[in-house]
Write an enzyme that holds these catalytic residues in place. Structure first.
Site, PDB file in Angstrom:
ATOM      1  N   ASP A 154      -3.615 -17.957   1.045  1.00 42.74           N
ATOM      2  CA  ASP A 154      -4.797 -18.578   0.436  1.00 42.74           C
ATOM      3  C   ASP A 154      -5.363 -19.656   1.352  1.00 42.74           C
ATOM      4  O   ASP A 154      -6.582 -19.772   1.537  1.00 42.74           O
ATOM      5  CB  ASP A 154      -4.476 -19.128  -0.970  1.00 42.74           C
ATOM      6  CG  ASP A 154      -3.150 -19.859  -1.039  1.00 42.74           C
ATOM      7  OD1 ASP A 154      -2.336 -19.730  -0.100  1.00 42.74           O
ATOM      8  OD2 ASP A 154      -2.911 -20.572  -2.026  1.00 42.74           O
ATOM      9  N   LYS A 210       2.979 -15.401   1.744  1.00 43.31           N
ATOM     10  CA  LYS A 210       2.884 -16.086   0.446  1.00 43.31           C
ATOM     11  C   LYS A 210       4.329 -16.382   0.035  1.00 43.31           C
ATOM     12  O   LYS A 210       4.793 -15.987  -1.038  1.00 43.31           O
ATOM     13  CB  LYS A 210       2.155 -15.169  -0.555  1.00 43.31           C
ATOM     14  CG  LYS A 210       1.772 -15.839  -1.849  1.00 43.31           C
ATOM     15  CD  LYS A 210       0.609 -16.803  -1.730  1.00 43.31           C
ATOM     16  CE  LYS A 210       0.333 -17.477  -3.064  1.00 43.31           C
ATOM     17  NZ  LYS A 210      -0.622 -18.591  -2.980  1.00 43.31           N
ATOM     18  N   TYR A 240       0.818  -1.213   0.000  1.00 42.25           N
ATOM     19  CA  TYR A 240       0.000   0.000   0.000  1.00 42.25           C
ATOM     20  C   TYR A 240       0.855   1.267   0.000  1.00 42.25           C
ATOM     21  O   TYR A 240       0.363   2.350  -0.296  1.00 42.25           O
ATOM     22  CB  TYR A 240      -0.951   0.024   1.204  1.00 42.25           C
ATOM     23  CG  TYR A 240      -2.079  -0.995   1.143  1.00 42.25           C
ATOM     24  CD1 TYR A 240      -2.235  -1.824   0.036  1.00 42.25           C
ATOM     25  CD2 TYR A 240      -2.977  -1.125   2.185  1.00 42.25           C
ATOM     26  CE1 TYR A 240      -3.256  -2.763  -0.017  1.00 42.25           C
ATOM     27  CE2 TYR A 240      -4.004  -2.064   2.135  1.00 42.25           C
ATOM     28  CZ  TYR A 240      -4.132  -2.873   1.027  1.00 42.25           C
ATOM     29  OH  TYR A 240      -5.149  -3.805   0.974  1.00 42.25           O
ATOM     30  N   ASP A 269      -5.560  -6.654   5.735  1.00 40.82           N
ATOM     31  CA  ASP A 269      -6.745  -5.884   5.354  1.00 40.82           C
ATOM     32  C   ASP A 269      -7.873  -6.853   5.004  1.00 40.82           C
ATOM     33  O   ASP A 269      -9.011  -6.736   5.487  1.00 40.82           O
ATOM     34  CB  ASP A 269      -6.367  -5.011   4.138  1.00 40.82           C
ATOM     35  CG  ASP A 269      -7.434  -4.000   3.783  1.00 40.82           C
ATOM     36  OD1 ASP A 269      -8.437  -3.903   4.509  1.00 40.82           O
ATOM     37  OD2 ASP A 269      -7.259  -3.307   2.765  1.00 40.82           O
ATOM     38  N   ASP A 293     -11.166  -8.411   7.723  1.00 39.70           N
ATOM     39  CA  ASP A 293     -12.584  -8.231   7.390  1.00 39.70           C
ATOM     40  C   ASP A 293     -13.295  -9.582   7.316  1.00 39.70           C
ATOM     41  O   ASP A 293     -14.438  -9.717   7.755  1.00 39.70           O
ATOM     42  CB  ASP A 293     -12.747  -7.503   6.042  1.00 39.70           C
ATOM     43  CG  ASP A 293     -12.859  -5.992   6.235  1.00 39.70           C
ATOM     44  OD1 ASP A 293     -12.533  -5.513   7.337  1.00 39.70           O
ATOM     45  OD2 ASP A 293     -13.259  -5.305   5.286  1.00 39.70           O
TER      46      ASP A 293
END
Ligand code: NAD
Length: 358
Positions: free
Chosen positions: A222, A190, A139, A246, A250
């Site tokens: 994943d 990852k 980000y 992020d 959620d």
């Protein structure tokens, strides 16, 4: 004397913060030396000063031990240029205070097990803490942008970058958090595809030697996304990068089915923190006295635990919330058959009564 900056913000922000301030008064009456002042942020700040984060607010925040924020934003300010939208106020506070560690609990209160979209036997007793890196990663990484190639086609690009020290400091927060809970930490990356997160995994593994009481495991993102809906109770603390955090935080929040119940903390290296509910300003119900104030009240509990060194008072607030739910009181967002529907102020008063009763 510990200083708290209270920023009600927009929409339901002022309503829910007013209930949390009742709890702050109780905390002060318990003998904890705290004082608070209010400041402007978001659309409310824009309307008054032309900026969603006035210089004065940032100065007040820097001078405080903790910030309690309601929520910012709403349709009224959506036409504004992105540089002065209410959300810029939040981002400015995060970067201005260098709040690199975002702590997002996902707790399913047994009384609300039916609120989840998953089967009660999968989620009941759920209690996960996600530690998300908040000021680095893709980000913020440079270079970034959209460029035009020689053949005239446009290409968008971002950079995933983490230094060892950035990984180490978020790792320390996560290990310390796991140590205070059930001693299990799962680092999500990852590493099979991204070199940057291969380094992430390596640094976490080296750091683990300093925390022999914490059991560290690693999981690819994943798989973590799948495991969160398959068997979420396997997790205690999860630590991960900005973008993965992020998304996963959620997902974890939604497992509980009650957005109005979940608090969050964002911390810097000095232990200063910003505490806020995970939900937004809920313009659809603003001003109607319907908003659930419990996420904001539970944010006060997180503040006591992480910035004000008063974990016992934090525990008492969390227990009081549990007792109010046991009494069958529910705001409309968590209403169930057979429960008693109450408004924002009534819910805040019930928590206060439960605190005073104990
Ligand atoms: P939202 O979280 O505000 O609302 C989503 C839904 O949940 C709505 O139906 C709302 O009524 C309900 N809800 C949220 N909090 C509730 C509470 N405490 N009690 C009862 N119901 C509650 O998300 P949104 O609608 O996507 O966004 C609305 C505005 O909030 C936008 O301007 C957005 O940018 C902003 N926003 C701010 C923050 C923040 O301040 N941290 C976070 C997310 C969104």
């Amino acid at each position: 004397m510990k200083k708290i900056l209270v920023l009600p913000g927009d929409g339901i922000g002022p309503e829910i913060v007013a209930e949390a301030v009742k709890v702050l008064s109780w905390v002060r009456d318990q003998g904890l030396a705290i004082e608070w002042e209010e400041g402007l942020v978001g659309g409310a700040a824009y309307d008054e000063t032309g900026s969603p984060l006035p210089e004065e607010t940032l100065e007040q925040a820097k001078a405080a031990d903790a910030v309690l924020l309601g929520a910012v934003g709403g349709p009224k300010w959506e036409p504004l240029d992105i540089s002065v939208r209410p959300e810029k106020g939040l981002l400015g506070l995060r970067s201005g205070l260098n709040l690199f560690a975002n702590l997002r609990p996902a707790i399913l209160y047994p009384q609300l097990a039916e609120a989840s979209t998953l089967k009660p036997e999968v989620v009941s007793g759920l209690d996960i803490m996600i530690v998300r890196e908040l000021t680095g990663g893709i980000y913020f990484g440079q270079p970034r942008g959209v460029r035009t190639l020689e053949n005239g086609e446009r290409e968008g690009f971002n950079t995933l970058v983490y230094s060892e020290s950035e990984i180490e400091r978020i790792g320390r927060v996560a290990f310390e958090t796991a140590r205070r809970r059930n001693g299990r930490l799962c680092s999500v990356d990852k590493a099979n595809v991204l070199e940057c997160t291969e380094l992430w995994r390596e640094v976490m593994t080296v750091l683990a030697a300093n925390y022999p009481d914490v059991e560290l495991s690693h999981m690819y993102v994943d798989n973590a996304a799948m495991q969160l809906v398959r068997a979420p109770r396997q997790f205690d603390v999860i630590v991960t990068t900005n973008m993965f955090g992020d998304i996963l935080s959620d997902e974890a929040a939604m497992l509980t089915g009650s957005i109005g119940m979940l608090p969050s903390a964002s911390l810097n290296e000095k232990g200063q923190g910003m505490y806020e509910p995970i939900h937004g300003s809920a313009p659809d119900i603003a001003g109607k006295g319907l908003a659930n104030p419990l996420a904001t009240i539970l944010s006060v509990a997180m503040m006591l635990r992480h910035s004000l060194e008063a974990p016992k008072l934090a525990g008492r607030i969390e227990q009081a919330v549990g007792r109010v739910l046991d009494q069958g009181l529910r705001t409309p967002d968590i209403m169930q058959a057979g429960a008693k529907e109450v408004g924002t102020a009534e819910m805040g008063d019930a928590v206060l009564a439960a605190l005073l009763d104990n």
